[in-house]
Enzyme design. Structure first.
Site, short mmCIF file in Angstrom:
data_model
loop_
_atom_site.label_atom_id
_atom_site.label_comp_id
_atom_site.label_asym_id
_atom_site.label_seq_id
_atom_site.Cartn_x
_atom_site.Cartn_y
_atom_site.Cartn_z
N CYS B 233 15.16 -1.33 -26.34
CA CYS B 233 15.63 -0.92 -25.02
C CYS B 233 13.65 -0.04 -25.18
O CYS B 233 13.24 -1.55 -25.09
CB CYS B 233 16.65 0.23 -25.53
SG CYS B 233 16.20 1.88 -26.41
N ARG B 238 18.79 3.62 -27.11
CA ARG B 238 19.53 3.13 -26.54
C ARG B 238 20.04 1.97 -26.90
O ARG B 238 20.77 1.91 -27.21
CB ARG B 238 18.91 2.35 -24.94
CG ARG B 238 18.98 3.68 -23.36
CD ARG B 238 18.39 3.35 -22.09
NE ARG B 238 16.99 3.50 -22.39
CZ ARG B 238 16.53 2.86 -21.31
NH1 ARG B 238 17.52 2.15 -20.34
NH2 ARG B 238 15.04 2.14 -21.11
#
Lengths: 99, 277
Positions: B233, B238
């Protein structure tokens, strides 16, 4: 705006040519609602970002230009608010949560 | 491994808050969130100061992880339940780090802080006092962590799953839309990467979608089960969420998290970048 700016946690409001700022406040019964979860959804409904409204109900996104939906989650439900943003501009949105 | 081994729901958590065998641990992007109220008996991990090295951009090393766990009162035998804000991004990052250093029993609280709050469950300000332990972290597990050279040689060879938002993937913006636009030198994505945003794996309340929904999600987006996988990410949180989904919930083999992610790749000299805008 929704009362005192939340200066403890956010930098001063500036917008560059390559981004759009979407900001505003969440209110219920005319009062700021802190702790609501504001989700920024794109034109196809895709999630882009999420913030929690501050003690003064304030939220801010640095987004791209386009049509957005603010989906606000609170205890007991959620509400959608439409907003259109343009690069290099600041757009203010008011999210009203049902009493 | 099944979903129940790696994930607990809020009802289960609420019934186990006083279980001495379990340590609840809060990890937030906003590290001050804990001060405003947290799950009873939960301790805090500060991802900025405790899970990363203070100078070099890297995870803390094995000895530092041992010392950190000991200071927090977490032993090798404790069951650890992690939760946090931002749909458990940083809790998932901590989960991945616990696995990286070989902690056996660790789970995520489904929905994290958000669902807990939306449910109206109790949050307290009392900070628990825990006895120091003598934690011994295991050798770091390289099978779940990718570095930049492996990422570059994996272009067109492995599933490169870019879990950022579509606008970050295309190169329209460089950071998530709740942050100022800065960070990497260049925008775009790693060539051959597929864009499956982390958010598609979670419902509005932050809970993970069902195994069937998750399997369909990745299948529909071109995920190739015959290939190894690297998720990335912007700074690795994430992608920890997606690593958790692929490796822990769906049980896919050879899945790595590239914690250098776009903040590193998008600043490297001489690597290929694809931009769609």
């Amino acid at each position: 705006m929704c009362g005192a700016p939340d200066q403890d946690t956010l930098p001063a409001l500036e917008v560059s040519a390559g981004e759009a700022v979407v900001h505003g406040c969440v209110v219920r019964d005319g009062e700021p609602l802190p702790g609501a979860y504001v989700r920024l959804l794109g034109e196809s409904g895709d999630f882009t970002a999420e913030v929690q409204s501050s003690a003064t109900g304030y939220f801010r996104f640095y987004a791209a230009g386009g049509d957005w939906t603010l989906r606000t989650l609170y205890r007991g439900g959620s509400v959608d608010t439409k907003v259109t943003a343009q690069h290099g501009q600041v757009v203010e949105a008011k999210v009203v949560v049902p009493a | 491994m099944s979903r129940a081994d790696v994930l607990v729901d809020a009802d289960w958590a609420e019934a186990h808050l006083d279980d001495p065998e379990i340590v609840f641990v809060e990890v937030d992007e906003d590290v001050s969130a804990y001060d405003g109220g947290h799950i009873r008996n939960a301790v805090r991990l500060d991802w900025t100061k405790e899970l990363q090295q203070p100078e070099a951009r890297d995870l803390i090393d094995r000895d530092a992880f041992s010392a950190l766990m000991s200071d927090k009162g977490i032993s090798n035998d404790h069951a650890v339940v992690l939760y946090g804000g931002n749909n458990n991004w940083f809790a998932a990052y901590a989960y991945w780090q616990f696995k990286y250093y070989g902690h056996e029993n660790v789970q995520l609280l489904d929905g994290g802080r958000k669902k807990w709050e939306l449910d109206g469950r109790e949050l307290v300000k009392d900070v628990p006092s825990r006895d120091k332990t003598d934690y011994q972290a295991k050798e770091a597990d390289p099978s779940i962590r990718a570095f930049r050279d492996e990422v570059v040689t994996s272009i067109g060879q492995k599933n490169l799953v870019d879990v950022r938002s579509p606008d970050e993937f295309s190169g329209k913006i460089k950071a998530p839309a709740h942050l100022p636009q800065e960070q990497s030198q260049r925008a775009g994505h790693i060539p051959s990467a597929i864009n499956i945003p982390w958010s598609k794996a979670a419902a509005d309340d932050g809970t993970f979608r069902s195994d069937d929904e998750l399997a369909k999600l990745y299948g529909d987006q071109g995920f190739d089960d015959s290939r190894s996988t690297i998720a990335y990410c912007r700074i690795g949180e994430r992608s920890s969420h997606t690593w958790f989904v692929l490796h822990e919930l769906l049980g896919k083999q050879d899945v790595k998290n590239y914690d250098g992610s776009w903040a590193e790749y998008g600043s490297l000299v001489g690597v290929p970048i694809q931009k769609d805008v």
